[in-house]
Design a protein around this motif. Sequence first.
Motif, PDB file in Angstrom:
ATOM      1  N   MET A  33     -17.955 -10.766 -88.189  1.00  0.00           N
ATOM      2  CA  MET A  33     -19.036 -11.626 -87.703  1.00  0.00           C
ATOM      3  C   MET A  33     -20.399 -11.085 -88.110  1.00  0.00           C
ATOM      4  SD  MET A  33     -19.608 -14.416 -86.143  1.00  0.00           S
ATOM      5  CE  MET A  33     -18.559 -15.070 -84.862  1.00  0.00           C
ATOM      6  N   HIS A  34     -20.510  -9.752 -88.197  1.00  0.00           N
ATOM      7  CA  HIS A  34     -21.785  -9.184 -88.623  1.00  0.00           C
ATOM      8  C   HIS A  34     -22.074  -9.556 -90.077  1.00  0.00           C
ATOM      9  CE1 HIS A  34     -21.622  -5.848 -85.320  1.00  0.00           C
ATOM     10  NE2 HIS A  34     -21.597  -7.084 -84.853  1.00  0.00           N
ATOM     11  N   SER A  35     -21.015  -9.626 -90.894  1.00  0.00           N
ATOM     12  CA  SER A  35     -21.212 -10.056 -92.281  1.00  0.00           C
ATOM     13  C   SER A  35     -21.756 -11.468 -92.320  1.00  0.00           C
ATOM     14  CB  SER A  35     -19.888 -10.009 -93.035  1.00  0.00           C
ATOM     15  OG  SER A  35     -19.415  -8.718 -93.117  1.00  0.00           O
ATOM     16  N   ALA A  40     -26.393 -15.244 -92.845  1.00  0.00           N
ATOM     17  CA  ALA A  40     -27.330 -16.191 -92.234  1.00  0.00           C
ATOM     18  C   ALA A  40     -28.758 -15.669 -92.365  1.00  0.00           C
ATOM     19  CB  ALA A  40     -26.974 -16.410 -90.762  1.00  0.00           C
ATOM     20  N   VAL A  41     -28.926 -14.350 -92.184  1.00  0.00           N
ATOM     21  CA  VAL A  41     -30.266 -13.762 -92.329  1.00  0.00           C
ATOM     22  C   VAL A  41     -30.757 -13.945 -93.758  1.00  0.00           C
ATOM     23  CG1 VAL A  41     -31.521 -11.594 -92.310  1.00  0.00           C
ATOM     24  CG2 VAL A  41     -30.007 -12.143 -90.446  1.00  0.00           C
ATOM     25  N   THR A  42     -29.844 -13.764 -94.737  1.00  0.00           N
ATOM     26  CA  THR A  42     -30.242 -13.971 -96.128  1.00  0.00           C
ATOM     27  C   THR A  42     -30.700 -15.402 -96.357  1.00  0.00           C
ATOM     28  OG1 THR A  42     -28.512 -12.416 -96.669  1.00  0.00           O
ATOM     29  CG2 THR A  42     -29.489 -13.602 -98.484  1.00  0.00           C
ATOM     30  N   PHE A  43     -29.932 -16.358 -95.821  1.00  0.00           N
ATOM     31  CA  PHE A  43     -30.327 -17.765 -95.969  1.00  0.00           C
ATOM     32  C   PHE A  43     -31.717 -17.994 -95.378  1.00  0.00           C
ATOM     33  CE2 PHE A  43     -25.601 -19.030 -95.716  1.00  0.00           C
ATOM     34  CZ  PHE A  43     -25.456 -18.838 -97.076  1.00  0.00           C
ATOM     35  N   LEU A  44     -31.941 -17.412 -94.208  1.00  0.00           N
ATOM     36  CA  LEU A  44     -33.239 -17.578 -93.555  1.00  0.00           C
ATOM     37  C   LEU A  44     -34.351 -16.975 -94.412  1.00  0.00           C
ATOM     38  CD1 LEU A  44     -33.220 -16.911 -89.744  1.00  0.00           C
ATOM     39  CD2 LEU A  44     -34.105 -18.855 -90.980  1.00  0.00           C
ATOM     40  N   GLY A  45     -34.069 -15.798 -94.979  1.00  0.00           N
ATOM     41  CA  GLY A  45     -35.071 -15.147 -95.820  1.00  0.00           C
ATOM     42  C   GLY A  45     -35.419 -15.999 -97.024  1.00  0.00           C
ATOM     43  N   VAL A  73     -19.894 -23.419 -90.279  1.00  0.00           N
ATOM     44  CA  VAL A  73     -18.483 -23.448 -90.690  1.00  0.00           C
ATOM     45  C   VAL A  73     -17.946 -22.024 -90.808  1.00  0.00           C
ATOM     46  CG1 VAL A  73     -16.949 -24.029 -92.576  1.00  0.00           C
ATOM     47  CG2 VAL A  73     -18.608 -25.683 -91.786  1.00  0.00           C
ATOM     48  N   LEU A  74     -18.764 -21.121 -91.381  1.00  0.00           N
ATOM     49  CA  LEU A  74     -18.324 -19.722 -91.519  1.00  0.00           C
ATOM     50  C   LEU A  74     -18.110 -19.096 -90.147  1.00  0.00           C
ATOM     51  CD1 LEU A  74     -20.502 -18.345 -94.430  1.00  0.00           C
ATOM     52  CD2 LEU A  74     -18.063 -18.747 -94.416  1.00  0.00           C
ATOM     53  N   VAL A  75     -19.075 -19.303 -89.249  1.00  0.00           N
ATOM     54  CA  VAL A  75     -18.949 -18.735 -87.906  1.00  0.00           C
ATOM     55  C   VAL A  75     -17.691 -19.265 -87.238  1.00  0.00           C
ATOM     56  CG1 VAL A  75     -19.990 -18.695 -85.625  1.00  0.00           C
ATOM     57  CG2 VAL A  75     -21.405 -18.339 -87.599  1.00  0.00           C
ATOM     58  N   PHE A  76     -17.448 -20.549 -87.412  1.00  0.00           N
ATOM     59  CA  PHE A  76     -16.264 -21.154 -86.800  1.00  0.00           C
ATOM     60  C   PHE A  76     -14.991 -20.511 -87.334  1.00  0.00           C
ATOM     61  CE2 PHE A  76     -13.684 -25.044 -85.797  1.00  0.00           C
ATOM     62  CZ  PHE A  76     -13.823 -24.886 -84.439  1.00  0.00           C
ATOM     63  N   GLY A  77     -14.958 -20.314 -88.659  1.00  0.00           N
ATOM     64  CA  GLY A  77     -13.783 -19.695 -89.260  1.00  0.00           C
ATOM     65  C   GLY A  77     -13.531 -18.305 -88.705  1.00  0.00           C
ATOM     66  N   VAL A  78     -14.606 -17.515 -88.582  1.00  0.00           N
ATOM     67  CA  VAL A  78     -14.450 -16.148 -88.072  1.00  0.00           C
ATOM     68  C   VAL A  78     -14.058 -16.178 -86.600  1.00  0.00           C
ATOM     69  CG1 VAL A  78     -15.654 -13.998 -87.629  1.00  0.00           C
ATOM     70  CG2 VAL A  78     -16.052 -15.214 -89.731  1.00  0.00           C
ATOM     71  N   MET A  79     -14.677 -17.124 -85.867  1.00  0.00           N
ATOM     72  CA  MET A  79     -14.467 -17.208 -84.423  1.00  0.00           C
ATOM     73  C   MET A  79     -13.008 -17.432 -84.083  1.00  0.00           C
ATOM     74  SD  MET A  79     -16.796 -19.682 -82.234  1.00  0.00           S
ATOM     75  CE  MET A  79     -15.814 -20.877 -81.448  1.00  0.00           C
TER      76      MET A  79
ATOM     77  N   PHE B 126     -30.414 -24.659 -84.921  1.00  0.00           N
ATOM     78  CA  PHE B 126     -30.207 -23.248 -84.576  1.00  0.00           C
ATOM     79  C   PHE B 126     -29.394 -23.099 -83.294  1.00  0.00           C
ATOM     80  CE2 PHE B 126     -33.738 -22.301 -87.400  1.00  0.00           C
ATOM     81  CZ  PHE B 126     -33.330 -21.111 -87.936  1.00  0.00           C
ATOM     82  N   ASN B 127     -29.561 -24.072 -82.392  1.00  0.00           N
ATOM     83  CA  ASN B 127     -28.960 -23.948 -81.072  1.00  0.00           C
ATOM     84  C   ASN B 127     -27.443 -23.810 -81.161  1.00  0.00           C
ATOM     85  OD1 ASN B 127     -29.087 -23.860 -78.303  1.00  0.00           O
ATOM     86  ND2 ASN B 127     -28.663 -26.032 -78.118  1.00  0.00           N
ATOM     87  N   THR B 128     -26.843 -24.566 -82.092  1.00  0.00           N
ATOM     88  CA  THR B 128     -25.389 -24.521 -82.241  1.00  0.00           C
ATOM     89  C   THR B 128     -24.917 -23.108 -82.538  1.00  0.00           C
ATOM     90  OG1 THR B 128     -25.791 -26.594 -83.349  1.00  0.00           O
ATOM     91  CG2 THR B 128     -23.538 -25.848 -83.238  1.00  0.00           C
ATOM     92  N   ILE B 129     -25.630 -22.439 -83.457  1.00  0.00           N
ATOM     93  CA  ILE B 129     -25.225 -21.081 -83.826  1.00  0.00           C
ATOM     94  C   ILE B 129     -25.291 -20.164 -82.611  1.00  0.00           C
ATOM     95  CG2 ILE B 129     -25.845 -19.104 -85.238  1.00  0.00           C
ATOM     96  CD1 ILE B 129     -26.770 -20.968 -87.361  1.00  0.00           C
ATOM     97  N   ALA B 130     -26.359 -20.329 -81.813  1.00  0.00           N
ATOM     98  CA  ALA B 130     -26.500 -19.468 -80.637  1.00  0.00           C
ATOM     99  C   ALA B 130     -25.349 -19.688 -79.662  1.00  0.00           C
ATOM    100  CB  ALA B 130     -27.831 -19.752 -79.952  1.00  0.00           C
ATOM    101  N   VAL B 131     -25.010 -20.963 -79.429  1.00  0.00           N
ATOM    102  CA  VAL B 131     -23.920 -21.267 -78.507  1.00  0.00           C
ATOM    103  C   VAL B 131     -22.615 -20.654 -78.987  1.00  0.00           C
ATOM    104  CG1 VAL B 131     -22.504 -23.155 -77.641  1.00  0.00           C
ATOM    105  CG2 VAL B 131     -24.962 -23.351 -77.614  1.00  0.00           C
ATOM    106  N   PHE B 132     -22.364 -20.791 -80.289  1.00  0.00           N
ATOM    107  CA  PHE B 132     -21.184 -20.198 -80.909  1.00  0.00           C
ATOM    108  C   PHE B 132     -21.074 -18.731 -80.686  1.00  0.00           C
ATOM    109  CE2 PHE B 132     -20.302 -22.795 -84.822  1.00  0.00           C
ATOM    110  CZ  PHE B 132     -19.617 -23.632 -84.056  1.00  0.00           C
ATOM    111  N   LEU B 133     -22.160 -18.034 -81.112  1.00  0.00           N
ATOM    112  CA  LEU B 133     -22.128 -16.576 -81.071  1.00  0.00           C
ATOM    113  C   LEU B 133     -21.949 -16.114 -79.634  1.00  0.00           C
ATOM    114  CD1 LEU B 133     -24.887 -15.674 -83.632  1.00  0.00           C
ATOM    115  CD2 LEU B 133     -22.438 -15.676 -83.943  1.00  0.00           C
TER     116      LEU B 133
END
Lengths: 170, 328
Positions: A33-35, A40-45, A73-79, B126-133
């Motif tokens: 998840m940290h990866s 996500a941080v890279t995308f934001l940057g 989608v990535l977060v969901f996959g990891v989750m 952004f909110n969705t990501i926060a809820v997920f995490l």
Amino acid sequence: MIVYQYVSEVFFFLLVVLTLFGGLLAVKARVLMHSVLGLAVTFLGVAGLYLYLGSIFLSMMQILIYLGAIGIVLVFGVMVGYTPRQVVEEKIRGENVLLAVPTCLAGFAMLWIAIGRTEWASAPERINDFALKSVGKALLYDFCLAFELISVLLLIAVVGAIIVVNSQED
Amino acid sequence: MMTLLQQLPPECIRIVIAAAVVIGFVFANATVMGYLERKLAGRFQRRLGPMEVGFHGLLQMPVDGLKLIGKQLTEPNNVGGIVFYLSPLIAMTPVALPFLVIPFSPHLQVIDLDVGLLFIIAMISFNTIAVFLGGWSSNNNYSMLGAMRSVAQNISYEIPILLSVLSIVLITNSFSLKTIVLEQSRFWFVLVQPVAFLIFFIAGIAETNRAPFDLPEAESELTAGFHTEYSGIAFSMFMIAEYTYIFINCALATVLFFGGWHGIPLPFGEYSSCIWFLMKTYLLMFVIVWCRWTFPRVRFDQLMNFSWKYLIPFSMVNLLLTAIVVKL
């Protein structure tokens, strides 16, 4: 005016550092998840760099598509696959170093050549203001074929996803 | 010190003041909404609601806020460390950004972006990501289920929101919120686009995870959904973010469909347009609270079917009809 320049320079380098830090985290993190978060941080940057270059539209699209769609989608996959403390691999060890090194070098060389051959317009002589209207004109007149081909590609992806889901149910 | 302050361009000082005002407004809005919600809930259920602290319970929410700040943050076993504490921060931080582009009155708008509408929609994502995490890192099955429901819900309901908003963009030819409000000086767009407004409003309730679509935090099934394991200030950060998203949603509805700051002149000079804007927005928020305490929660398959089988087709037909009418 000088204060503005300093502020904008500081922001530029902060964004670059943020982007590189995210990339490093995405590669080096031991919890998957940290990866994803690093990515996500890279995308934001990158979105911030677009903003710095004056294209709000591109930066909004970057956030909407890369963070809002791909990131989720990535977060969901990891989750679904991992528990919060699960370490993917104790020590990240290259299995195919011999293959990886030439691939990386080739990618670097390709990017380097592409950057070297492009004629970059310097900021003062920028013709386009990158506003919404000019982006729309560029997409629908100058690059119409590419635009339409991308939509065909997306259609194929949607149809493929439906087929894959249906075939697993039987 | 003074010379340094004088050297700073006025923009910098203005940025600091604007940031302070926005953050203050976010907290004030959460307080007012929290009070109104509890009071209205009481009225809808034929009871009084909070009465003890202050006149008619007016001080209940500030006192509750202090209590939440003072509480200890509990951390269950095996939570996802950094991610667990990052999640309320990610929920809380982007809520201030949409205030940049919301036109409260002709003069009270920070920047008039030509993609203002997209800006707000991007920030809401952004909110969705926060809820997920938050749900995932809590190491709790209820949280996990809530987070998984939230993803499905948010992705499905983002499409009707975008489609219904696009019909307004087709009419005004602009993504700039100020231009959209200026176009409504003669009539409100809710009169020409009632279907788009209904779809936007329903999908907005679902997008902010409010009842009757509050499946991600359905108390009777999932204790508290994705924020089950959060306590103290971390929990209240999720709640403040939720109330702010409701405000942003209603402000967007006001801008798009109810003529923004336009209204009959009030005896407050140039503040009257701002007052009209806030009055319309809080009226819409009242309707959202009203819906919450009136309708029962829907089932999850009903929720999905409602979006994919009714809202999206209707908004697409509406968009096509609008395009045809505009081009004629």
